[in-house]
Write an enzyme that holds these catalytic residues in place. Structure first.
Site, PDB file in Angstrom:
ATOM      1  N   CYS A  12       0.823  -1.209   0.000  1.00 59.99           N
ATOM      2  CA  CYS A  12       0.000   0.000   0.000  1.00 59.99           C
ATOM      3  C   CYS A  12       0.860   1.263   0.000  1.00 59.99           C
ATOM      4  O   CYS A  12       0.408   2.321  -0.439  1.00 59.99           O
ATOM      5  CB  CYS A  12      -0.951   0.003   1.192  1.00 59.99           C
ATOM      6  SG  CYS A  12      -0.132  -0.102   2.793  1.00 59.99           S
ATOM      7  N   GLU A  58       8.224  -0.592  11.874  1.00 57.46           N
ATOM      8  CA  GLU A  58       7.055  -1.482  11.729  1.00 57.46           C
ATOM      9  C   GLU A  58       7.492  -2.794  11.081  1.00 57.46           C
ATOM     10  O   GLU A  58       8.370  -2.810  10.223  1.00 57.46           O
ATOM     11  CB  GLU A  58       5.954  -0.790  10.917  1.00 57.46           C
ATOM     12  CG  GLU A  58       6.361  -0.307   9.516  1.00 57.46           C
ATOM     13  CD  GLU A  58       6.180  -1.368   8.461  1.00 57.46           C
ATOM     14  OE1 GLU A  58       5.611  -2.430   8.775  1.00 57.46           O
ATOM     15  OE2 GLU A  58       6.635  -1.150   7.331  1.00 57.46           O
ATOM     16  N   GLN A  64       6.205  -8.575   3.661  1.00 51.55           N
ATOM     17  CA  GLN A  64       5.734  -8.251   2.314  1.00 51.55           C
ATOM     18  C   GLN A  64       6.823  -8.485   1.271  1.00 51.55           C
ATOM     19  O   GLN A  64       6.548  -8.986   0.173  1.00 51.55           O
ATOM     20  CB  GLN A  64       5.244  -6.801   2.284  1.00 51.55           C
ATOM     21  CG  GLN A  64       3.958  -6.593   3.077  1.00 51.55           C
ATOM     22  CD  GLN A  64       3.664  -5.125   3.345  1.00 51.55           C
ATOM     23  OE1 GLN A  64       4.568  -4.287   3.405  1.00 51.55           O
ATOM     24  NE2 GLN A  64       2.390  -4.794   3.521  1.00 51.55           N
ATOM     25  N   GLY A 109     -16.484   5.298  18.725  1.00 53.82           N
ATOM     26  CA  GLY A 109     -16.068   5.893  17.459  1.00 53.82           C
ATOM     27  C   GLY A 109     -15.665   4.790  16.500  1.00 53.82           C
ATOM     28  O   GLY A 109     -15.339   3.676  16.932  1.00 53.82           O
ATOM     29  N   ALA A 110     -15.686   5.092  15.207  1.00 50.35           N
ATOM     30  CA  ALA A 110     -15.344   4.064  14.215  1.00 50.35           C
ATOM     31  C   ALA A 110     -14.400   4.613  13.156  1.00 50.35           C
ATOM     32  O   ALA A 110     -14.350   4.117  12.034  1.00 50.35           O
ATOM     33  CB  ALA A 110     -16.621   3.526  13.559  1.00 50.35           C
ATOM     34  N   GLY A 111     -13.625   5.638  13.538  1.00 49.53           N
ATOM     35  CA  GLY A 111     -12.693   6.240  12.598  1.00 49.53           C
ATOM     36  C   GLY A 111     -11.355   5.523  12.568  1.00 49.53           C
ATOM     37  O   GLY A 111     -11.191   4.424  13.118  1.00 49.53           O
ATOM     38  N   MET A 138      -8.437   6.141  14.029  1.00 49.48           N
ATOM     39  CA  MET A 138      -7.776   5.905  15.313  1.00 49.48           C
ATOM     40  C   MET A 138      -8.349   4.676  16.015  1.00 49.48           C
ATOM     41  O   MET A 138      -7.610   3.854  16.570  1.00 49.48           O
ATOM     42  CB  MET A 138      -7.903   7.126  16.217  1.00 49.48           C
ATOM     43  CG  MET A 138      -6.927   8.232  15.898  1.00 49.48           C
ATOM     44  SD  MET A 138      -5.213   7.711  16.197  1.00 49.48           S
ATOM     45  CE  MET A 138      -4.373   9.267  15.974  1.00 49.48           C
TER      46      MET A 138
END
EC number: 1.2.1.70
Length: 434
Positions: free
Chosen positions: A50, A114, A120, A189-191, A193
């Site tokens: 990505c 990370e 990958q 919340g569902a954003g 973060m």
């Protein structure tokens, strides 16, 4: 033979550009075969994530190889080259090696340290091996990159500190509760973060996750992605007593959890501790909640302090990792140079030795009354002269700090003396240990 890299990443191209040239992981055979079919390209690996699309290849024609791969990317994805080219970078030789070693070690990632990028690249290499587009050089090159990444992980602490607010929240929860597998998390919340926090909580073993949002459909969508339980926002107060950890990140203009709510919530929980993480701006949770016994409230500022401290520490660890990369570049180039240098030296010595022996034979056969032992002495003399003549060019060829000059020397010797050089073999790969 040269290693080249052509690609783009989050540093050079927005997602709108990156997605135009992305390769589907399940359809790698066609593009890999197309790259190795390009003139002067002998091996290829395609990495498509990505955040980056890169092609690693081997070629004798650096400039031509890079140009052909750029054209391939544009043509294959039907993107104008003039649009694509301003986002592309290209490297060869040591710069290409340094780049790939850094990418594999997560030094070039959006979040340094990370772990996903190494997996990958391994997957990408697996496709190249499966479809036989990689060979002796890229095989060794990628395995060396994996080895470098392992050293970086083992010898530094580059991946040990939280460098995102969501990850810092999870780390803080671990410090407070210790084991999290038996804790229940409520995400308000569902954003983005909350999505990141859900990933991190699940990665550390949390099995009970609930999601609530003013738009229930969004809560359902996020819950489905992480096998969590969606909750209607209207049921927030009834749900709070079931949660040990509450992370809130909504766009509400006012508090959604107040101090006065907590007496009943804690009574229903039998006063078991609750950990609140408020990463909303403006804040979702009344700061006075922190004054309630057994309620622990942390805000985005608290977490940003953790992140800032860890980022500074990660910079120190990144410097150690860069030093490891530089060490490994030298080792890899020593092996890469030997692939062509060693056969060339052998061919050069064989060529001179054949001339020496032929001339010695003519001289000896025409020399009447040759004293006893003279032929042996002449053989030793001519061999010593040959060794003296070849010592300097051989020493220069064996040096590993010359960059691309070795290629020039090898090509010059092969052309000047019309040397027949044997093919490169798998045995050469064993000359450089991990």
């Amino acid at each position: 033979m040269n290693i080249i890299v052509v690609g783009l990443s989050h540093k050079t191209a927005a997602v709108e550009i990156r997605e135009k040239v992305a390769f589907a992981p399940t359809q790698m055979e066609k593009p890999l075969q197309a790259v190795v079919a390009l003139p002067d390209i002998t091996e290829a690996v395609i990495v498509s994530t990505c955040n980056r699309v890169e092609i690693y290849a081997t070629t004798r024609d650096v400039a031509g190889g890079m140009a052909r791969i750029k054209r391939f990317l544009a043509d294959y994805h039907n993107v104008p080259l003039e649009l694509l080219e301003k986002h592309l970078y290209s490297y060869h030789g040591e710069d290409a090696t340094r780049h790939v070693f850094r990418v594999a070690s997560s030094l070039d990632s959006m979040v340094v340290g990370e772990p996903q990028i190494l997996g990958q690249i391994k997957t990408s290499y697996g496709y190249a091996a499966e479809y036989k587009s990689s060979g002796i050089i890229l095989n060794r090159f990628l395995h060396k990159a994996f080895s470098v990444a392992k050293r970086v992980r083992t010898e530094t602490k580059i991946a040990s500190s939280a460098v995102s607010v969501a990850f810092a929240a999870v780390e803080l929860a671990k410090k407070i509760f210790g084991e999290l597998s038996d804790k229940t998390v409520l995400l308000i919340g569902a954003g983005e973060m909350c999505e990141l926090a859900a990933k991190h909580f699940i990665n550390v073993g949390v099995r009970g996750v609930m999601v609530t949002n003013r738009t229930y459909e969004r809560a359902e969508k996020l819950a489905e992605e992480f096998d969590a339980k969606p909750v209607h926002f209207e049921a927030l107060m009834e749900t709070l007593p079931k949660a040990d950890i509450i992370l809130s990140s909504t766009g509400a203009p006012h508090f959604i959890i107040h101090e006065k709510d907590m007496e009943d919530v804690l009574r229903r929980r039998k006063h078991k501790p609750m950990f609140f993480i408020d990463i909303a701006v403006p804040r979702d949770i009344d700061p006075k909640v922190n004054d309630v016994e057994n309620c622990y409230l942390y805000t985005v500022d608290d977490l940003n302090g953790v992140v800032a401290t860890n980022l500074e520490q990660r910079k120190v660890e990144a410097a150690k990792a860069e030093a490891i990369v530089e060490q490994e570049i030298g080792q890899f180039f020593k092996w890469l140079s030997s692939l062509e240098v060693t056969p060339t030296i052998v061919a050069l010595r064989t060529h001179f030795d054949e001339i020496r022996k032929a001339e010695l034979s003519k001289t000896v056969s025409g020399w009447k009354d040759l004293p006893p032992g003279a032929e042996k002495k002449l053989d030793a003399l001519t061999n010593a002269i040959m060794n003296k003549l070849l010592h300097q060019p051989t020493s220069v060829l064996k040096r590993t700090d010359q960059g691309n000059r070795n290629d020039l020397y090898v090509d010059a010797l092969r052309n000047l003396f019309d040397l027949e050089v044997g093919g490169e073999t798998q045995d050469n790969m064993m000359d450089l240990e991990d």
